[in-house]
Design a protein around this motif. Sequence first.
Motif, PDB file in Angstrom:
ATOM      1  N   HIS A  45      11.778 -21.170  60.505  1.00  0.00           N
ATOM      2  CA  HIS A  45      12.667 -21.437  59.209  1.00  0.00           C
ATOM      3  C   HIS A  45      14.296 -21.863  59.595  1.00  0.00           C
ATOM      4  N   LYS A  46      14.401 -21.359  61.550  1.00  0.00           N
ATOM      5  CA  LYS A  46      15.864 -21.542  61.896  1.00  0.00           C
ATOM      6  C   LYS A  46      15.653 -23.449  62.448  1.00  0.00           C
ATOM      7  N   ILE A  47      14.305 -23.492  63.139  1.00  0.00           N
ATOM      8  CA  ILE A  47      14.187 -24.879  63.730  1.00  0.00           C
ATOM      9  C   ILE A  47      14.664 -25.884  62.430  1.00  0.00           C
ATOM     10  N   HIS A  48      14.305 -24.971  61.064  1.00  0.00           N
ATOM     11  CA  HIS A  48      13.748 -26.386  60.109  1.00  0.00           C
ATOM     12  C   HIS A  48      15.686 -26.774  59.364  1.00  0.00           C
ATOM     13  N   ALA A  49      16.717 -25.961  58.975  1.00  0.00           N
ATOM     14  CA  ALA A  49      17.640 -25.463  58.460  1.00  0.00           C
ATOM     15  C   ALA A  49      18.409 -26.124  60.137  1.00  0.00           C
ATOM     16  N   LYS A  50      18.755 -26.031  61.262  1.00  0.00           N
ATOM     17  CA  LYS A  50      18.836 -26.630  62.318  1.00  0.00           C
ATOM     18  C   LYS A  50      18.616 -28.103  62.975  1.00  0.00           C
ATOM     19  N   GLY A  51      17.993 -28.577  61.661  1.00  0.00           N
ATOM     20  CA  GLY A  51      17.516 -30.248  61.979  1.00  0.00           C
ATOM     21  C   GLY A  51      16.500 -30.100  63.281  1.00  0.00           C
ATOM     22  N   PHE A  52      16.768 -28.926  63.490  1.00  0.00           N
ATOM     23  CA  PHE A  52      15.379 -29.435  64.920  1.00  0.00           C
ATOM     24  C   PHE A  52      13.469 -30.090  64.648  1.00  0.00           C
ATOM     25  N   ASN A  88       5.803 -27.991  65.577  1.00  0.00           N
ATOM     26  CA  ASN A  88       4.484 -26.358  66.578  1.00  0.00           C
ATOM     27  C   ASN A  88       5.630 -25.309  67.347  1.00  0.00           C
ATOM     28  N   ILE A  89       5.234 -23.817  67.072  1.00  0.00           N
ATOM     29  CA  ILE A  89       5.980 -22.572  68.253  1.00  0.00           C
ATOM     30  C   ILE A  89       4.660 -22.246  67.994  1.00  0.00           C
ATOM     31  N   SER A  90       4.409 -21.265  69.528  1.00  0.00           N
ATOM     32  CA  SER A  90       3.057 -20.418  69.418  1.00  0.00           C
ATOM     33  C   SER A  90       4.144 -19.339  70.630  1.00  0.00           C
ATOM     34  N   VAL A  91       3.196 -18.093  70.425  1.00  0.00           N
ATOM     35  CA  VAL A  91       3.402 -17.157  70.845  1.00  0.00           C
ATOM     36  C   VAL A  91       2.329 -16.444  71.427  1.00  0.00           C
ATOM     37  N   ARG A  92       2.400 -16.362  72.845  1.00  0.00           N
ATOM     38  CA  ARG A  92       1.468 -14.921  73.402  1.00  0.00           C
ATOM     39  C   ARG A  92       0.726 -14.041  72.999  1.00  0.00           C
ATOM     40  N   ILE A  93       0.089 -13.337  72.906  1.00  0.00           N
ATOM     41  CA  ILE A  93       0.090 -11.945  72.184  1.00  0.00           C
ATOM     42  C   ILE A  93      -0.908 -10.992  73.107  1.00  0.00           C
ATOM     43  N   ASP A  94      -1.777 -11.510  73.654  1.00  0.00           N
ATOM     44  CA  ASP A  94      -2.259 -11.349  75.012  1.00  0.00           C
ATOM     45  C   ASP A  94      -2.744 -11.563  75.952  1.00  0.00           C
ATOM     46  N   GLN A 133       8.928 -39.045  75.880  1.00  0.00           N
ATOM     47  CA  GLN A 133       8.711 -40.209  75.450  1.00  0.00           C
ATOM     48  C   GLN A 133       8.653 -40.415  73.918  1.00  0.00           C
ATOM     49  N   ASN A 134       9.403 -41.069  73.184  1.00  0.00           N
ATOM     50  CA  ASN A 134       9.056 -41.613  71.732  1.00  0.00           C
ATOM     51  C   ASN A 134       8.012 -40.520  71.064  1.00  0.00           C
ATOM     52  N   HIS A 135       8.837 -39.440  71.645  1.00  0.00           N
ATOM     53  CA  HIS A 135       8.212 -38.019  70.730  1.00  0.00           C
ATOM     54  C   HIS A 135       8.690 -37.255  70.313  1.00  0.00           C
ATOM     55  N   GLY A 136       9.697 -36.119  71.187  1.00  0.00           N
ATOM     56  CA  GLY A 136      10.412 -35.250  70.800  1.00  0.00           C
ATOM     57  C   GLY A 136      10.642 -34.472  71.738  1.00  0.00           C
ATOM     58  N   VAL A 137      10.390 -32.867  72.346  1.00  0.00           N
ATOM     59  CA  VAL A 137      10.806 -32.349  72.135  1.00  0.00           C
ATOM     60  C   VAL A 137       9.865 -30.950  72.647  1.00  0.00           C
ATOM     61  N   VAL A 138       9.679 -30.179  74.397  1.00  0.00           N
ATOM     62  CA  VAL A 138       9.031 -28.954  74.406  1.00  0.00           C
ATOM     63  C   VAL A 138       9.924 -28.240  74.967  1.00  0.00           C
ATOM     64  N   THR A 139      10.474 -27.036  74.840  1.00  0.00           N
ATOM     65  CA  THR A 139      10.499 -25.395  75.189  1.00  0.00           C
ATOM     66  C   THR A 139       9.958 -24.500  75.618  1.00  0.00           C
ATOM     67  N   ASN A 175       5.776 -16.755  77.417  1.00  0.00           N
ATOM     68  CA  ASN A 175       4.753 -16.133  76.459  1.00  0.00           C
ATOM     69  C   ASN A 175       5.240 -16.936  75.343  1.00  0.00           C
ATOM     70  N   ALA A 176       5.949 -17.753  75.106  1.00  0.00           N
ATOM     71  CA  ALA A 176       6.551 -18.650  73.824  1.00  0.00           C
ATOM     72  C   ALA A 176       6.634 -19.741  74.128  1.00  0.00           C
ATOM     73  N   VAL A 177       5.951 -20.644  73.329  1.00  0.00           N
ATOM     74  CA  VAL A 177       6.662 -22.586  73.081  1.00  0.00           C
ATOM     75  C   VAL A 177       7.074 -22.715  71.753  1.00  0.00           C
ATOM     76  N   ILE A 178       7.840 -23.988  72.342  1.00  0.00           N
ATOM     77  CA  ILE A 178       8.450 -24.311  70.988  1.00  0.00           C
ATOM     78  C   ILE A 178       7.742 -26.223  71.403  1.00  0.00           C
ATOM     79  N   HIS A 179       7.449 -27.290  70.209  1.00  0.00           N
ATOM     80  CA  HIS A 179       7.421 -28.002  70.664  1.00  0.00           C
ATOM     81  C   HIS A 179       8.524 -28.638  69.098  1.00  0.00           C
ATOM     82  N   ALA A 180       9.460 -29.452  69.196  1.00  0.00           N
ATOM     83  CA  ALA A 180      10.616 -29.817  67.838  1.00  0.00           C
ATOM     84  C   ALA A 180      10.894 -31.587  68.313  1.00  0.00           C
TER      85      ALA A 180
END
Length: 225
Positions: free
Chosen positions: A12-19, A26-32, A152-158, A87-92
């Motif tokens: 919700h936050k990445i949408h509200a912030k305009g990211f 897409n977002i993921s988190v390692r659970i085990d 390049q020509n796409h977005g970012v990953v953190t 343990n967590a990846v965000i692509h925006a």
Amino acid sequence: MQIKKQLVEICHKIHAKGFVAATDGNISVRIDENKILCTPTSLPKEKIRISDLIVISLDGNVISGNKKPSTEFKMHLAIYKNREDVNAVIHAHPVYATAFASSKLALDIPFLPEVILSIGKVPVCTYATPSTDEVVKSILPFVKKTNLLLLQNHGVVTFGKNLEEAYYLLEKLEHTAKIFSIAMTFNGVRPLTKNQILKLYQINETNYKISQKNKITFKEKGKLN
Ligand SMILES: [Zn+2]
């Protein structure tokens, strides 16, 4: 449950912030050791609920969930496989950072002390067709060196040790790209000198607990216009 709740909040936050816009990102988190919790494809991030989340294995097989994962998760899986500490990846697709990536410009000018110490320089990965193995190939040369990538020509990953860290890197990246862009429209960006950067690294060693990999040696560059 706590992790699911946090993942939804960050959607919700990445949408509200305009990211991201619409169904982007897409977002993921390692659970085990072998499983990650991730967002479904084709759903706007502002509308994602806990019940929409999917669990997939590190081999990419769906373990639970009613929806389909994004094909961009190949990129997430490659990061988890190459970085045990992540343990967590965000692509925006944040506007200013994606503009840098679209110009094939790395964020590698040392101009803000805090950014030099906290995130170092951010490389740009060669263009790759989204959702294909080309994307994995394009990020691999950098995955072990940094926690922030421009695509390049796409977005970012953190990515980071947890969702919060990955989110704040994304926020910091976009903020830095925005400041850089605005400064360029004023009087250009004036990079710090080699000596100024060395002094910062000295402070870094005593006052900051920043990992070695972020201690990137910047080249001194002239003023950019
Ligand atoms: Zn994307």
